[in-house]
Design a protein around this motif. Structure first.
Motif, PDB file in Angstrom:
ATOM      1  N   ARG A 203     -21.054-155.640 -12.713  1.00 36.58           N
ATOM      2  CA  ARG A 203     -19.600-155.516 -12.734  1.00 36.58           C
ATOM      3  C   ARG A 203     -19.032-156.301 -13.915  1.00 36.58           C
ATOM      4  O   ARG A 203     -19.649-157.252 -14.404  1.00 36.58           O
ATOM      5  CB  ARG A 203     -18.984-156.006 -11.426  1.00 36.58           C
ATOM      6  N   GLN A 204     -17.860-155.872 -14.336  1.00 35.35           N
ATOM      7  CA  GLN A 204     -17.196-156.541 -15.445  1.00 35.35           C
ATOM      8  C   GLN A 204     -15.709-156.627 -15.168  1.00 35.35           C
ATOM      9  O   GLN A 204     -15.043-155.595 -15.025  1.00 35.35           O
ATOM     10  CB  GLN A 204     -17.449-155.809 -16.764  1.00 35.35           C
ATOM     11  N   ALA A 205     -15.218-157.841 -15.077  1.00 35.03           N
ATOM     12  CA  ALA A 205     -13.792-158.090 -14.884  1.00 35.03           C
ATOM     13  C   ALA A 205     -13.125-158.240 -16.245  1.00 35.03           C
ATOM     14  O   ALA A 205     -13.789-158.570 -17.229  1.00 35.03           O
ATOM     15  CB  ALA A 205     -13.591-159.337 -14.047  1.00 35.03           C
ATOM     16  N   PRO A 206     -11.815-158.018 -16.318  1.00 31.78           N
ATOM     17  CA  PRO A 206     -11.114-158.142 -17.602  1.00 31.78           C
ATOM     18  C   PRO A 206     -11.323-159.517 -18.220  1.00 31.78           C
ATOM     19  O   PRO A 206     -11.168-160.547 -17.551  1.00 31.78           O
ATOM     20  CB  PRO A 206      -9.656-157.927 -17.221  1.00 31.78           C
TER      21      PRO A 206
ATOM     22  N   GLN B  81     -13.688-148.308 -10.927  1.00 26.22           N
ATOM     23  CA  GLN B  81     -12.814-149.464 -10.768  1.00 26.22           C
ATOM     24  C   GLN B  81     -12.702-149.849  -9.297  1.00 26.22           C
ATOM     25  O   GLN B  81     -12.434-148.993  -8.441  1.00 26.22           O
ATOM     26  CB  GLN B  81     -11.416-149.162 -11.315  1.00 26.22           C
ATOM     27  N   VAL B  82     -12.871-151.129  -9.041  1.00 27.63           N
ATOM     28  CA  VAL B  82     -12.629-151.702  -7.716  1.00 27.63           C
ATOM     29  C   VAL B  82     -11.549-152.759  -7.866  1.00 27.63           C
ATOM     30  O   VAL B  82     -11.692-153.694  -8.668  1.00 27.63           O
ATOM     31  CB  VAL B  82     -13.908-152.320  -7.130  1.00 27.63           C
ATOM     32  N   THR B  83     -10.487-152.613  -7.117  1.00 26.36           N
ATOM     33  CA  THR B  83      -9.384-153.574  -7.152  1.00 26.36           C
ATOM     34  C   THR B  83      -9.137-154.091  -5.740  1.00 26.36           C
ATOM     35  O   THR B  83      -8.923-153.297  -4.818  1.00 26.36           O
ATOM     36  CB  THR B  83      -8.106-152.939  -7.702  1.00 26.36           C
ATOM     37  N   VAL B  84      -9.181-155.404  -5.588  1.00 22.78           N
ATOM     38  CA  VAL B  84      -8.971-156.032  -4.292  1.00 22.78           C
ATOM     39  C   VAL B  84      -7.676-156.836  -4.360  1.00 22.78           C
ATOM     40  O   VAL B  84      -7.569-157.777  -5.150  1.00 22.78           O
ATOM     41  CB  VAL B  84     -10.151-156.941  -3.912  1.00 22.78           C
ATOM     42  N   SER B  85      -6.722-156.466  -3.538  1.00 19.98           N
ATOM     43  CA  SER B  85      -5.427-157.154  -3.541  1.00 19.98           C
ATOM     44  C   SER B  85      -5.424-158.276  -2.513  1.00 19.98           C
ATOM     45  O   SER B  85      -6.059-158.185  -1.465  1.00 19.98           O
ATOM     46  CB  SER B  85      -4.319-156.154  -3.238  1.00 19.98           C
ATOM     47  N   SER B  86      -4.684-159.310  -2.830  1.00 20.93           N
ATOM     48  CA  SER B  86      -4.626-160.472  -1.923  1.00 20.93           C
ATOM     49  C   SER B  86      -3.507-160.343  -0.898  1.00 20.93           C
ATOM     50  O   SER B  86      -2.683-159.452  -0.967  1.00 20.93           O
ATOM     51  CB  SER B  86      -4.439-161.742  -2.745  1.00 20.93           C
TER      52      SER B  86
ATOM     53  N   VAL C 262      -8.252-151.827  -2.399  1.00 17.97           N
ATOM     54  CA  VAL C 262      -8.440-152.249  -1.014  1.00 17.97           C
ATOM     55  C   VAL C 262      -7.865-153.648  -0.861  1.00 17.97           C
ATOM     56  O   VAL C 262      -7.825-154.431  -1.821  1.00 17.97           O
ATOM     57  CB  VAL C 262      -9.944-152.205  -0.644  1.00 17.97           C
ATOM     58  N   GLN C 263      -7.423-153.968   0.342  1.00 25.35           N
ATOM     59  CA  GLN C 263      -6.912-155.311   0.608  1.00 25.35           C
ATOM     60  C   GLN C 263      -8.063-156.283   0.820  1.00 25.35           C
ATOM     61  O   GLN C 263      -9.172-155.883   1.223  1.00 25.35           O
ATOM     62  CB  GLN C 263      -6.017-155.300   1.842  1.00 25.35           C
ATOM     63  N   ALA C 264      -7.801-157.531   0.576  1.00 29.74           N
ATOM     64  CA  ALA C 264      -8.803-158.572   0.808  1.00 29.74           C
ATOM     65  C   ALA C 264      -9.291-158.497   2.250  1.00 29.74           C
ATOM     66  O   ALA C 264      -8.497-158.296   3.178  1.00 29.74           O
ATOM     67  CB  ALA C 264      -8.223-159.937   0.507  1.00 29.74           C
ATOM     68  N   GLY C 265     -10.593-158.629   2.406  1.00 33.11           N
ATOM     69  CA  GLY C 265     -11.206-158.509   3.716  1.00 33.11           C
ATOM     70  C   GLY C 265     -11.673-157.108   4.049  1.00 33.11           C
ATOM     71  O   GLY C 265     -12.397-156.909   5.032  1.00 33.11           O
TER      72      GLY C 265
ATOM     73  N   ASP D 261     -13.582-160.090  -6.520  1.00 34.10           N
ATOM     74  CA  ASP D 261     -14.514-158.967  -6.666  1.00 34.10           C
ATOM     75  C   ASP D 261     -13.919-157.850  -7.524  1.00 34.10           C
ATOM     76  O   ASP D 261     -14.615-156.880  -7.835  1.00 34.10           O
ATOM     77  CB  ASP D 261     -14.885-158.393  -5.304  1.00 34.10           C
ATOM     78  N   THR D 262     -12.662-157.978  -7.892  1.00 32.65           N
ATOM     79  CA  THR D 262     -12.013-156.963  -8.721  1.00 32.65           C
ATOM     80  C   THR D 262     -12.711-156.844 -10.060  1.00 32.65           C
ATOM     81  O   THR D 262     -12.892-157.840 -10.772  1.00 32.65           O
ATOM     82  CB  THR D 262     -10.529-157.316  -8.931  1.00 32.65           C
ATOM     83  N   ALA D 263     -13.132-155.629 -10.398  1.00 34.84           N
ATOM     84  CA  ALA D 263     -13.877-155.385 -11.635  1.00 34.84           C
ATOM     85  C   ALA D 263     -14.184-153.897 -11.745  1.00 34.84           C
ATOM     86  O   ALA D 263     -13.990-153.144 -10.789  1.00 34.84           O
ATOM     87  CB  ALA D 263     -15.186-156.173 -11.644  1.00 34.84           C
ATOM     88  N   VAL D 264     -14.676-153.514 -12.906  1.00 34.69           N
ATOM     89  CA  VAL D 264     -15.304-152.204 -13.048  1.00 34.69           C
ATOM     90  C   VAL D 264     -16.771-152.378 -12.672  1.00 34.69           C
ATOM     91  O   VAL D 264     -17.456-153.259 -13.207  1.00 34.69           O
ATOM     92  CB  VAL D 264     -15.171-151.659 -14.473  1.00 34.69           C
ATOM     93  N   TYR D 265     -17.234-151.553 -11.757  1.00 34.06           N
ATOM     94  CA  TYR D 265     -18.613-151.629 -11.277  1.00 34.06           C
ATOM     95  C   TYR D 265     -19.439-150.528 -11.938  1.00 34.06           C
ATOM     96  O   TYR D 265     -19.043-149.356 -11.946  1.00 34.06           O
ATOM     97  CB  TYR D 265     -18.646-151.489  -9.755  1.00 34.06           C
ATOM     98  N   TYR D 266     -20.598-150.942 -12.461  1.00 38.53           N
ATOM     99  CA  TYR D 266     -21.483-150.033 -13.169  1.00 38.53           C
ATOM    100  C   TYR D 266     -22.828-149.920 -12.457  1.00 38.53           C
ATOM    101  O   TYR D 266     -23.403-150.928 -12.039  1.00 38.53           O
ATOM    102  CB  TYR D 266     -21.749-150.534 -14.588  1.00 38.53           C
ATOM    103  N   CYS D 267     -23.306-148.707 -12.379  1.00 39.60           N
ATOM    104  CA  CYS D 267     -24.664-148.442 -11.916  1.00 39.60           C
ATOM    105  C   CYS D 267     -25.579-148.416 -13.128  1.00 39.60           C
ATOM    106  O   CYS D 267     -25.195-147.897 -14.196  1.00 39.60           O
ATOM    107  CB  CYS D 267     -24.687-147.096 -11.197  1.00 39.60           C
ATOM    108  N   ALA D 268     -26.774-148.952 -12.986  1.00 37.21           N
ATOM    109  CA  ALA D 268     -27.721-148.999 -14.095  1.00 37.21           C
ATOM    110  C   ALA D 268     -29.122-148.666 -13.594  1.00 37.21           C
ATOM    111  O   ALA D 268     -29.442-148.917 -12.431  1.00 37.21           O
ATOM    112  CB  ALA D 268     -27.714-150.377 -14.746  1.00 37.21           C
ATOM    113  N   ALA D 269     -29.938-148.132 -14.493  1.00 34.52           N
ATOM    114  CA  ALA D 269     -31.314-147.783 -14.155  1.00 34.52           C
ATOM    115  C   ALA D 269     -32.263-148.293 -15.219  1.00 34.52           C
ATOM    116  O   ALA D 269     -31.977-148.192 -16.416  1.00 34.52           O
ATOM    117  CB  ALA D 269     -31.466-146.270 -14.013  1.00 34.52           C
ATOM    118  N   ALA D 270     -33.378-148.839 -14.788  1.00 34.95           N
ATOM    119  CA  ALA D 270     -34.426-149.287 -15.698  1.00 34.95           C
ATOM    120  C   ALA D 270     -35.676-148.461 -15.442  1.00 34.95           C
ATOM    121  O   ALA D 270     -35.982-148.147 -14.292  1.00 34.95           O
ATOM    122  CB  ALA D 270     -34.714-150.761 -15.486  1.00 34.95           C
ATOM    123  N   ARG D 271     -36.399-148.148 -16.505  1.00 36.23           N
ATOM    124  CA  ARG D 271     -37.539-147.227 -16.397  1.00 36.23           C
ATOM    125  C   ARG D 271     -38.763-147.841 -15.751  1.00 36.23           C
ATOM    126  O   ARG D 271     -39.781-147.193 -15.622  1.00 36.23           O
ATOM    127  CB  ARG D 271     -37.912-146.705 -17.785  1.00 36.23           C
TER     128      ARG D 271
END
Length: 124
Positions: free
Chosen positions: A38-41, A119-124, A12-15, A90-100
């Motif tokens: 999330r985790q960026a490179p 993966q979420v990639t935001v272009s400028s 997605v583009q910025a904004g 905001d570019t990163a791999v986004y992870y969902c997590a659950a705690a008991r």
């Protein structure tokens, strides 16, 4: 066995906006806490947002506050992350997590189950 399946990532583009989904199965989640990380490179995994399934209490990282919204749909056992005003950082791999348990932790090691990431990639 708990399974978490993320979807909704993309380029997605910025904004712009994206909505991530996390479909949860294998348990009754009423006592769980759900989180997005999330985790960026080259960087460590970082907390983004969390929601207590019962009651819906939410908490956000300062970097996304006012732009991202976490929510859940009890009938669909799905957690969402609506992301608006996206930035290149905001570019990163986004992870969902659950705690008991229902708690306030934003520490990744406190969460018991993880999705495969999207993966979420935001272009400028």
């Amino acid at each position: 066995q708990v399974q978490l399946v993320e979807s909704g990532g993309g380029l997605v583009q910025a904004g712009g906006s994206l909505r991530l989904s996390c479909a949860a199965s294998g348990r009754t989640f009423s006592s769980y806490t759900m989180g997005w990380f999330r985790q960026a490179p080259g960087k460590e995994r970082e907390f983004v947002a969390r929601i207590r399934w019962s009651g819906g209490n939410t908490y956000y990282a300062d970097s996304v506050k006012g732009r991202f919204t976490i929510s859940r749909d009890n009938a669909k056992n799905t957690v969402y992350l609506q992301m608006n005003s996206l930035k290149p950082e905001d570019t990163a791999v986004y992870y969902c997590a659950a705690a008991r348990r229902s708690f306030y932790s934003i520490v990744s090691r406190d969460y018991d189950y993880w999705g495969q990431g999207t993966q979420v990639t935001v272009s400028s």
